[in-house]
Write a protein that holds these residues in place. Structure first.
Motif, PDB file in Angstrom:
ATOM      1  N   ALA A  77     -14.815 -31.437  13.210  1.00  0.00           N
ATOM      2  CA  ALA A  77     -13.881 -32.562  13.145  1.00  0.00           C
ATOM      3  C   ALA A  77     -14.337 -33.561  12.095  1.00  0.00           C
ATOM      4  CB  ALA A  77     -13.802 -33.245  14.509  1.00  0.00           C
ATOM      5  N   THR A  78     -13.378 -34.326  11.568  1.00  0.00           N
ATOM      6  CA  THR A  78     -13.694 -35.494  10.741  1.00  0.00           C
ATOM      7  C   THR A  78     -13.640 -36.707  11.660  1.00  0.00           C
ATOM      8  OG1 THR A  78     -12.811 -34.514   8.710  1.00  0.00           O
ATOM      9  CG2 THR A  78     -12.939 -36.917   8.800  1.00  0.00           C
ATOM     10  N   TYR A  79     -14.765 -37.392  11.811  1.00  0.00           N
ATOM     11  CA  TYR A  79     -14.822 -38.480  12.776  1.00  0.00           C
ATOM     12  C   TYR A  79     -15.540 -39.688  12.187  1.00  0.00           C
ATOM     13  CZ  TYR A  79     -19.616 -36.811  13.709  1.00  0.00           C
ATOM     14  OH  TYR A  79     -20.932 -36.418  13.582  1.00  0.00           O
ATOM     15  N   GLN A  80     -15.182 -40.863  12.698  1.00  0.00           N
ATOM     16  CA  GLN A  80     -15.779 -42.113  12.251  1.00  0.00           C
ATOM     17  C   GLN A  80     -16.958 -42.476  13.145  1.00  0.00           C
ATOM     18  OE1 GLN A  80     -13.280 -45.646  12.515  1.00  0.00           O
ATOM     19  NE2 GLN A  80     -14.115 -46.418  10.585  1.00  0.00           N
ATOM     20  N   TRP A  81     -17.974 -43.042  12.535  1.00  0.00           N
ATOM     21  CA  TRP A  81     -19.106 -43.547  13.305  1.00  0.00           C
ATOM     22  C   TRP A  81     -19.602 -44.836  12.660  1.00  0.00           C
ATOM     23  CZ3 TRP A  81     -24.274 -43.640  11.408  1.00  0.00           C
ATOM     24  CH2 TRP A  81     -24.457 -43.011  10.164  1.00  0.00           C
ATOM     25  N   GLY A 122     -26.496 -39.053  21.668  1.00  0.00           N
ATOM     26  CA  GLY A 122     -25.324 -39.377  22.465  1.00  0.00           C
ATOM     27  C   GLY A 122     -24.480 -38.149  22.722  1.00  0.00           C
ATOM     28  N   PRO A 123     -23.197 -38.348  23.034  1.00  0.00           N
ATOM     29  CA  PRO A 123     -22.295 -37.216  23.266  1.00  0.00           C
ATOM     30  C   PRO A 123     -22.241 -36.302  22.045  1.00  0.00           C
ATOM     31  CG  PRO A 123     -21.277 -39.294  23.913  1.00  0.00           C
ATOM     32  CD  PRO A 123     -22.534 -39.644  23.176  1.00  0.00           C
ATOM     33  N   ARG A 124     -22.106 -35.029  22.273  1.00  0.00           N
ATOM     34  CA  ARG A 124     -22.104 -34.067  21.177  1.00  0.00           C
ATOM     35  C   ARG A 124     -20.765 -34.071  20.454  1.00  0.00           C
ATOM     36  NH1 ARG A 124     -25.119 -28.660  23.562  1.00  0.00           N
ATOM     37  NH2 ARG A 124     -27.148 -29.651  23.995  1.00  0.00           N
ATOM     38  N   PRO A 125     -20.733 -34.526  19.209  1.00  0.00           N
ATOM     39  CA  PRO A 125     -19.469 -34.506  18.463  1.00  0.00           C
ATOM     40  C   PRO A 125     -19.169 -33.101  17.959  1.00  0.00           C
ATOM     41  CG  PRO A 125     -21.221 -35.353  17.079  1.00  0.00           C
ATOM     42  CD  PRO A 125     -21.827 -35.122  18.441  1.00  0.00           C
ATOM     43  N   PHE A 145     -18.700 -45.278   8.801  1.00  0.00           N
ATOM     44  CA  PHE A 145     -18.729 -44.110   7.926  1.00  0.00           C
ATOM     45  C   PHE A 145     -17.811 -43.023   8.502  1.00  0.00           C
ATOM     46  CE2 PHE A 145     -22.778 -46.259   8.215  1.00  0.00           C
ATOM     47  CZ  PHE A 145     -23.166 -46.461   6.898  1.00  0.00           C
ATOM     48  N   TRP A 146     -17.502 -42.043   7.658  1.00  0.00           N
ATOM     49  CA  TRP A 146     -16.720 -40.896   8.095  1.00  0.00           C
ATOM     50  C   TRP A 146     -17.537 -39.632   7.854  1.00  0.00           C
ATOM     51  CZ3 TRP A 146     -12.143 -41.104  10.669  1.00  0.00           C
ATOM     52  CH2 TRP A 146     -11.502 -42.348  10.709  1.00  0.00           C
ATOM     53  N   ASN A 147     -17.772 -38.883   8.907  1.00  0.00           N
ATOM     54  CA  ASN A 147     -18.456 -37.600   8.767  1.00  0.00           C
ATOM     55  C   ASN A 147     -17.417 -36.493   8.799  1.00  0.00           C
ATOM     56  OD1 ASN A 147     -20.969 -36.254   8.437  1.00  0.00           O
ATOM     57  ND2 ASN A 147     -20.789 -35.454  10.511  1.00  0.00           N
ATOM     58  N   ASP A 188     -23.761 -38.491   2.787  1.00  0.00           N
ATOM     59  CA  ASP A 188     -24.554 -38.081   3.936  1.00  0.00           C
ATOM     60  C   ASP A 188     -24.324 -36.589   4.194  1.00  0.00           C
ATOM     61  OD1 ASP A 188     -25.644 -40.589   4.563  1.00  0.00           O
ATOM     62  OD2 ASP A 188     -23.928 -41.136   5.810  1.00  0.00           O
ATOM     63  N   HIS A 189     -25.403 -35.880   4.459  1.00  0.00           N
ATOM     64  CA  HIS A 189     -25.270 -34.453   4.761  1.00  0.00           C
ATOM     65  C   HIS A 189     -24.565 -34.304   6.111  1.00  0.00           C
ATOM     66  CE1 HIS A 189     -26.124 -30.251   5.258  1.00  0.00           C
ATOM     67  NE2 HIS A 189     -26.783 -30.206   4.109  1.00  0.00           N
ATOM     68  N   PRO A 190     -23.466 -33.566   6.176  1.00  0.00           N
ATOM     69  CA  PRO A 190     -22.700 -33.527   7.427  1.00  0.00           C
ATOM     70  C   PRO A 190     -23.490 -32.961   8.595  1.00  0.00           C
ATOM     71  CG  PRO A 190     -21.920 -31.843   5.884  1.00  0.00           C
ATOM     72  CD  PRO A 190     -22.838 -32.744   5.127  1.00  0.00           C
ATOM     73  N   MET A 191     -24.356 -31.989   8.341  1.00  0.00           N
ATOM     74  CA  MET A 191     -25.137 -31.433   9.444  1.00  0.00           C
ATOM     75  C   MET A 191     -26.189 -32.423   9.925  1.00  0.00           C
ATOM     76  SD  MET A 191     -25.505 -29.059  11.580  1.00  0.00           S
ATOM     77  CE  MET A 191     -24.517 -27.712  10.915  1.00  0.00           C
ATOM     78  N   ALA A 192     -26.813 -33.162   8.995  1.00  0.00           N
ATOM     79  CA  ALA A 192     -27.816 -34.146   9.398  1.00  0.00           C
ATOM     80  C   ALA A 192     -27.205 -35.211  10.296  1.00  0.00           C
ATOM     81  CB  ALA A 192     -28.444 -34.787   8.161  1.00  0.00           C
ATOM     82  N   ILE A 193     -26.024 -35.694   9.921  1.00  0.00           N
ATOM     83  CA  ILE A 193     -25.353 -36.709  10.736  1.00  0.00           C
ATOM     84  C   ILE A 193     -24.964 -36.143  12.089  1.00  0.00           C
ATOM     85  CG2 ILE A 193     -23.314 -38.188  10.894  1.00  0.00           C
ATOM     86  CD1 ILE A 193     -25.445 -39.149   8.917  1.00  0.00           C
ATOM     87  N   ASN A 194     -24.439 -34.926  12.103  1.00  0.00           N
ATOM     88  CA  ASN A 194     -24.024 -34.320  13.356  1.00  0.00           C
ATOM     89  C   ASN A 194     -25.204 -34.105  14.293  1.00  0.00           C
ATOM     90  OD1 ASN A 194     -23.068 -31.669  15.025  1.00  0.00           O
ATOM     91  ND2 ASN A 194     -21.323 -32.951  14.469  1.00  0.00           N
ATOM     92  N   VAL A 195     -26.320 -33.647  13.748  1.00  0.00           N
ATOM     93  CA  VAL A 195     -27.522 -33.439  14.566  1.00  0.00           C
ATOM     94  C   VAL A 195     -28.019 -34.768  15.128  1.00  0.00           C
ATOM     95  CG1 VAL A 195     -29.960 -32.794  14.455  1.00  0.00           C
ATOM     96  CG2 VAL A 195     -28.219 -31.297  13.456  1.00  0.00           C
TER      97      VAL A 195
END
Length: 233
Positions: free
Chosen positions: A158-162, A151-154, A177-179, A138-145
């Motif tokens: 950071a490396t975070y689970q979703w 929801g809340p802005r991650p 998953f882990w972003n 997964d593209h990290p920016m796509a997941i973050n966006v």
């Protein structure tokens, strides 16, 4: 790792024809692999075997591993009883000797893992010196966006689970998953003894435009997956 046994048939059918897999991820992976005739390739997280089949058709000698025994049964149906397919969790040691493969390919698997270190070390071990590791995540920016919109802005850094629920074939499974940011990915692969030879953000193949009138323009203008091509040093 994710448990696909409960909806293996439905997942395999989706993977076979979906825009994201059949018209985006798999064509990009095959293009990056290039000429593979005679090369020994490990398909790490092979699923029901569509990428393994395509590589084999191009002349590669393919071995597949997956953590799901149910989905490997589907791969055996596709690839035949003599195919080298084994149940293996990529978070654990791989059941192969050193220098066993010329290439390792892994489609959309590493983002299930919190710690890439042991997996990358094992991939490096089973590759010949100068061998290639091609993988997509997964593209990290796509997941973050996506998470910022819903929801809340991650924290991107950071490396975070979703997690999210996937429903296929009447069966719902919660997948996690882990972003991680791009620099965490590059740090991990270089620390494991790989040289980055390419980073790729593909577009879907143009032929998909008429099949997916609504989704194609989005995917054609913003990447969902990120591809690495690494060389074992």
């Amino acid at each position: 790792m994710a448990d696909y046994d409960g909806f293996a048939e439905a997942y395999a059918a989706e993977n076979e024809t979906s825009l994201m897999n059949a018209w985006y991820e798999r064509p990009a992976m095959l293009a990056l692999a290039g000429e593979v005739t005679g090369r020994r390739i490990l398909d790490a997280g092979c699923g029901a075997g569509p990428l393994s089949a395509a590589l084999r058709e191009r002349g590669a000698i393919v071995t597949g591993v997956d953590a799901s025994a149910g989905i490997l049964d589907l791969a055996r149906r596709r690839l035949g009883p003599d195919a080298d397919l084994r149940v293996a969790d990529l978070a654990e040691p791989l059941p192969f000797p050193d220098d066993a493969f010329d290439d390792v390919v892994s489609s959309l698997v590493l983002h299930y893992l919190q710690d890439w270190g042991p997996t990358l070390a094992e991939v490096r071990r089973v590759l010949v010196p100068g061998g290639r590791f091609l993988f997509s995540v997964d593209h990290p920016m796509a997941i973050n966006v996506m998470h910022r919109m819903n929801g809340p802005r991650p924290d991107y850094f950071a490396t975070y689970q979703w997690s999210e629920d996937w429903t296929m074939g009447g069966h719902t499974t919660r997948l996690s998953f882990w972003n991680r940011p791009l620099h965490a990915m590059t740090d991990a692969v270089t620390a494991a003894g790989f040289r980055i030879t390419a980073l790729h953000e593909p577009r879907p193949v143009p032929e998909a435009r008429e099949l997916y009138l609504e989704d194609f323009p989005i995917l054609d203008t913003f990447p969902s997956y990120l591809f690495f091509v690494l060389e074992a040093s």
